[in-house]
Motif scaffolding. Structure first.
Motif, PDB file in Angstrom:
ATOM      1  N   SER A  56      58.367  22.768  -7.103  1.00  0.00           N
ATOM      2  CA  SER A  56      59.987  22.767  -6.894  1.00  0.00           C
ATOM      3  C   SER A  56      60.184  22.713  -5.509  1.00  0.00           C
ATOM      4  O   SER A  56      59.856  23.995  -4.875  1.00  0.00           O
ATOM      5  N   GLU A  57      60.960  21.879  -4.758  1.00  0.00           N
ATOM      6  CA  GLU A  57      61.183  21.912  -3.398  1.00  0.00           C
ATOM      7  C   GLU A  57      60.355  22.333  -2.633  1.00  0.00           C
ATOM      8  O   GLU A  57      60.243  23.099  -1.534  1.00  0.00           O
ATOM      9  N   GLU A 217      66.947  21.911 -10.434  1.00  0.00           N
ATOM     10  CA  GLU A 217      67.146  20.740  -9.522  1.00  0.00           C
ATOM     11  C   GLU A 217      68.315  19.989  -9.846  1.00  0.00           C
ATOM     12  O   GLU A 217      69.264  19.751  -8.944  1.00  0.00           O
ATOM     13  N   MET A 218      68.891  20.003 -11.147  1.00  0.00           N
ATOM     14  CA  MET A 218      70.345  19.658 -11.530  1.00  0.00           C
ATOM     15  C   MET A 218      71.299  20.333 -11.218  1.00  0.00           C
ATOM     16  O   MET A 218      72.282  20.051 -10.942  1.00  0.00           O
ATOM     17  N   HIS A 220      71.279  22.541  -8.610  1.00  0.00           N
ATOM     18  CA  HIS A 220      71.265  22.352  -7.404  1.00  0.00           C
ATOM     19  C   HIS A 220      71.990  21.341  -6.801  1.00  0.00           C
ATOM     20  O   HIS A 220      72.800  21.384  -5.836  1.00  0.00           O
ATOM     21  N   GLN A 221      71.715  20.062  -7.426  1.00  0.00           N
ATOM     22  CA  GLN A 221      72.313  18.690  -7.074  1.00  0.00           C
ATOM     23  C   GLN A 221      73.912  18.817  -7.474  1.00  0.00           C
ATOM     24  O   GLN A 221      74.771  18.142  -6.473  1.00  0.00           O
ATOM     25  N   LYS A 222      74.252  19.656  -8.430  1.00  0.00           N
ATOM     26  CA  LYS A 222      75.935  19.635  -8.746  1.00  0.00           C
ATOM     27  C   LYS A 222      76.451  20.634  -7.735  1.00  0.00           C
ATOM     28  O   LYS A 222      77.499  20.364  -7.164  1.00  0.00           O
TER      29      LYS A 222
END
Length: 223
Positions: A56-57, A217-218, A220-222
């Protein structure tokens, strides 16, 4: 004297032959064979050969083969407090662990194993009732609808998967904690649900680490 000399020469030849065999077998079995196996594994199954790492990242966050806890600290008694922003795994309670000795309650790889407790064991019954009550209160569902994997550990105590039923049961709370849409999180669970092997072996399952990685990730994107 001749007999002694012959014996010495014979022993020397045997020792030399043994040493040559040792060197040859060391090169073949200790160098060439491991290199060949490693090369084939890296070429054909590099992901599995490297431990089925989940990233992740750009960072390794774990292995898809091993479960792990998602906590946000400890209470005043030293017990871990689950972080409800993430999907929770099934309990890890191998080798007869309990709250007193703390053995393998944290997915400890060194003490993998089952509790070996019978269904009527009083400690097991008490633990299951406590877990069922916690799941019921935390996620707002009747105790009768709590899946078995939410309250029992696996044979290894390291199971990385939970049932789709347990994952779906957690959706509303996880979505609320992350300020995400319920439907989006529910689709995320569906996307990370794996069916039976070859269509008939085992049960459908959800890998908790992979699901939580996608959830992070979801969110973080929001954000």
């Amino acid at each position: 004297m001749t007999v002694v000399n012959n014996s010495v020469r014979s022993t020397a030849r045997l020792a030399a032959a043994g040493l040559r065999a040792l060197l040859v077998l060391t090169v073949i079995c200790g160098v060439l064979y491991p290199l060949a196996v490693t090369g084939v594994a890296q070429a054909a199954f590099s992901e599995k050969a490297n431990g089925s790492e989940v990233r992740s990242e750009g960072k390794v966050v774990g292995s898809s083969l091993l479960g792990q806890r998602y906590d946000k600290g400890h209470d005043k008694h030293g017990n871990p407090v689950p972080d409800l922003k993430f999907f929770q795994p099934r309990p890890s309670a191998g080798l007869g662990s309990n709250k007193d000795n703390g053995v393998n309650t944290r997915y400890d790889l060194q003490v993998s194993g089952a509790t070996n407790q019978a269904a009527g064991n009083t400690e097991l019954v008490k633990a299951v009732k406590e877990r069922k009550h916690w799941v019921s209160v935390t996620y707002g569902v009747p105790e009768a609808k709590v899946p078995a994997d939410a309250v029992t550990s696996s044979g290894s105590g390291l199971d990385p998967d939970i049932s789709p039923a347990y994952a779906q049961l957690q959706v509303d709370r996880v979505a609320k904690e992350n300020h995400l849409d319920d439907a989006a999180v529910r689709r995320l669970v569906a996307d990370h649900t794996t069916g039976r092997v070859l269509g008939f072996m085992g049960e459908p399952r959800v890998n908790v680490l992979e699901l939580n990685t996608a959830l992070r990730e979801m969110a973080h994107q929001k954000g």
